[in-house]
Design a protein around this motif. Structure first.
Motif, PDB file in Angstrom:
ATOM      1  N   LYS A  30     -37.421 -60.506 -14.859  1.00  0.00           N
ATOM      2  CA  LYS A  30     -36.106 -60.261 -15.501  1.00  0.00           C
ATOM      3  C   LYS A  30     -35.582 -61.529 -16.057  1.00  0.00           C
ATOM      4  O   LYS A  30     -35.408 -62.351 -15.015  1.00  0.00           O
ATOM      5  N   LYS A  31     -34.812 -61.736 -17.029  1.00  0.00           N
ATOM      6  CA  LYS A  31     -34.289 -62.801 -17.563  1.00  0.00           C
ATOM      7  C   LYS A  31     -32.880 -63.063 -16.518  1.00  0.00           C
ATOM      8  O   LYS A  31     -32.142 -62.059 -16.484  1.00  0.00           O
ATOM      9  N   GLU A  32     -32.715 -64.170 -16.028  1.00  0.00           N
ATOM     10  CA  GLU A  32     -31.439 -64.412 -15.262  1.00  0.00           C
ATOM     11  C   GLU A  32     -30.427 -64.921 -16.285  1.00  0.00           C
ATOM     12  O   GLU A  32     -31.137 -65.671 -17.192  1.00  0.00           O
ATOM     13  N   LYS A  33     -29.128 -64.454 -16.089  1.00  0.00           N
ATOM     14  CA  LYS A  33     -28.129 -64.926 -17.003  1.00  0.00           C
ATOM     15  C   LYS A  33     -27.789 -66.241 -16.558  1.00  0.00           C
ATOM     16  O   LYS A  33     -27.646 -66.828 -15.317  1.00  0.00           O
ATOM     17  N   PRO A  34     -27.174 -67.110 -17.267  1.00  0.00           N
ATOM     18  CA  PRO A  34     -26.850 -68.449 -17.169  1.00  0.00           C
ATOM     19  C   PRO A  34     -25.777 -68.317 -15.657  1.00  0.00           C
ATOM     20  O   PRO A  34     -25.826 -69.478 -15.070  1.00  0.00           O
ATOM     21  N   LEU A  35     -24.747 -67.580 -15.887  1.00  0.00           N
ATOM     22  CA  LEU A  35     -24.018 -67.472 -14.607  1.00  0.00           C
ATOM     23  C   LEU A  35     -24.549 -67.442 -13.431  1.00  0.00           C
ATOM     24  O   LEU A  35     -24.346 -67.864 -12.379  1.00  0.00           O
ATOM     25  N   ASP A  36     -25.630 -66.565 -13.325  1.00  0.00           N
ATOM     26  CA  ASP A  36     -26.264 -66.133 -12.186  1.00  0.00           C
ATOM     27  C   ASP A  36     -27.073 -67.473 -11.801  1.00  0.00           C
ATOM     28  O   ASP A  36     -27.008 -67.630 -10.588  1.00  0.00           O
ATOM     29  N   ILE A  37     -27.653 -68.143 -12.636  1.00  0.00           N
ATOM     30  CA  ILE A  37     -28.223 -69.537 -12.361  1.00  0.00           C
ATOM     31  C   ILE A  37     -27.339 -70.359 -11.710  1.00  0.00           C
ATOM     32  O   ILE A  37     -27.749 -70.710 -10.465  1.00  0.00           O
ATOM     33  N   LEU A  38     -25.888 -70.441 -12.419  1.00  0.00           N
ATOM     34  CA  LEU A  38     -25.125 -71.423 -11.681  1.00  0.00           C
ATOM     35  C   LEU A  38     -24.701 -70.922 -10.532  1.00  0.00           C
ATOM     36  O   LEU A  38     -24.357 -71.706  -9.557  1.00  0.00           O
ATOM     37  N   LYS A  39     -24.617 -69.757 -10.224  1.00  0.00           N
ATOM     38  CA  LYS A  39     -24.014 -69.013  -8.713  1.00  0.00           C
ATOM     39  C   LYS A  39     -25.107 -69.518  -7.847  1.00  0.00           C
ATOM     40  O   LYS A  39     -24.740 -69.975  -6.744  1.00  0.00           O
ATOM     41  N   ASN A  40     -26.475 -69.466  -8.148  1.00  0.00           N
ATOM     42  CA  ASN A  40     -27.591 -69.613  -7.209  1.00  0.00           C
ATOM     43  C   ASN A  40     -27.419 -71.281  -6.907  1.00  0.00           C
ATOM     44  O   ASN A  40     -27.894 -71.637  -5.676  1.00  0.00           O
ATOM     45  N   ARG A  41     -27.300 -72.140  -7.825  1.00  0.00           N
ATOM     46  CA  ARG A  41     -27.188 -73.299  -7.521  1.00  0.00           C
ATOM     47  C   ARG A  41     -25.933 -73.744  -6.540  1.00  0.00           C
ATOM     48  O   ARG A  41     -26.259 -74.514  -6.114  1.00  0.00           O
ATOM     49  N   PHE A  42     -24.971 -73.243  -6.960  1.00  0.00           N
ATOM     50  CA  PHE A  42     -23.640 -73.416  -6.113  1.00  0.00           C
ATOM     51  C   PHE A  42     -24.122 -72.915  -4.717  1.00  0.00           C
ATOM     52  O   PHE A  42     -23.724 -73.634  -3.536  1.00  0.00           O
ATOM     53  N   ALA A  43     -24.755 -71.786  -4.564  1.00  0.00           N
ATOM     54  CA  ALA A  43     -24.873 -71.311  -3.076  1.00  0.00           C
ATOM     55  C   ALA A  43     -25.883 -72.195  -2.331  1.00  0.00           C
ATOM     56  O   ALA A  43     -25.941 -72.356  -1.403  1.00  0.00           O
ATOM     57  N   LYS A  44     -26.743 -72.749  -3.213  1.00  0.00           N
ATOM     58  CA  LYS A  44     -28.020 -73.635  -2.427  1.00  0.00           C
ATOM     59  C   LYS A  44     -27.357 -75.160  -2.278  1.00  0.00           C
ATOM     60  O   LYS A  44     -28.035 -75.626  -1.510  1.00  0.00           O
ATOM     61  N   GLY A  45     -26.021 -75.305  -2.855  1.00  0.00           N
ATOM     62  CA  GLY A  45     -25.543 -76.654  -2.396  1.00  0.00           C
ATOM     63  C   GLY A  45     -25.947 -77.734  -3.439  1.00  0.00           C
ATOM     64  O   GLY A  45     -25.816 -78.899  -3.106  1.00  0.00           O
ATOM     65  N   GLU A  46     -26.596 -77.402  -4.554  1.00  0.00           N
ATOM     66  CA  GLU A  46     -27.145 -78.373  -5.454  1.00  0.00           C
ATOM     67  C   GLU A  46     -26.049 -78.849  -6.255  1.00  0.00           C
ATOM     68  O   GLU A  46     -26.264 -80.014  -6.747  1.00  0.00           O
ATOM     69  N   ILE A  47     -24.857 -78.084  -6.552  1.00  0.00           N
ATOM     70  CA  ILE A  47     -23.781 -78.729  -7.215  1.00  0.00           C
ATOM     71  C   ILE A  47     -22.530 -78.542  -6.134  1.00  0.00           C
ATOM     72  O   ILE A  47     -22.301 -77.544  -5.483  1.00  0.00           O
ATOM     73  N   SER A  48     -21.663 -79.119  -6.674  1.00  0.00           N
ATOM     74  CA  SER A  48     -19.953 -79.036  -5.917  1.00  0.00           C
ATOM     75  C   SER A  48     -19.321 -77.958  -6.613  1.00  0.00           C
ATOM     76  O   SER A  48     -19.781 -77.420  -7.537  1.00  0.00           O
ATOM     77  N   LYS A  49     -18.377 -77.713  -5.827  1.00  0.00           N
ATOM     78  CA  LYS A  49     -17.398 -76.674  -6.191  1.00  0.00           C
ATOM     79  C   LYS A  49     -16.576 -77.174  -7.494  1.00  0.00           C
ATOM     80  O   LYS A  49     -16.538 -76.230  -8.529  1.00  0.00           O
ATOM     81  N   GLU A  50     -16.422 -78.486  -7.796  1.00  0.00           N
ATOM     82  CA  GLU A  50     -15.753 -78.714  -9.120  1.00  0.00           C
ATOM     83  C   GLU A  50     -16.493 -78.900 -10.182  1.00  0.00           C
ATOM     84  O   GLU A  50     -16.346 -78.186 -11.336  1.00  0.00           O
TER      85      GLU A  50
END
Length: 72
Positions: free
Chosen positions: A39-59
């Motif tokens: 199933k295709k992931e929505k962009p917001l889901d991808i963003l949440k996963n990247r934040f959860a993995k620590g790839e991006i900061s809170k800002e």
């Protein structure tokens, strides 16, 4: 087991029910079939996963989230 006319009675009906249940199971029950398109992931889901993995900061997360929500 046999009736007077040589038939099996409801046995024919039972086999039809079994076959119909099997056909319905094939098309509707299995949800994770191997080689099924993911199933295709929505962009917001991808963003949440990247934040959860620590790839991006809170800002970065908040900024990207605002950008994605403004597109809708």
């Amino acid at each position: 087991m046999f009736f007077h006319d040589g038939s099996f009675g409801g046995m024919h009906l039972i086999w039809w029910i079994i076959w119909m249940a099997f056909i319905i199971w094939i098309f509707f029950i299995p949800t994770d079939i191997p080689y099924q398109k993911p199933k295709k992931e929505k962009p917001l889901d991808i963003l949440k996963n990247r934040f959860a993995k620590g790839e991006i900061s809170k800002e970065e997360f908040e900024e990207s989230k605002k950008l994605l929500n403004s597109d809708n």
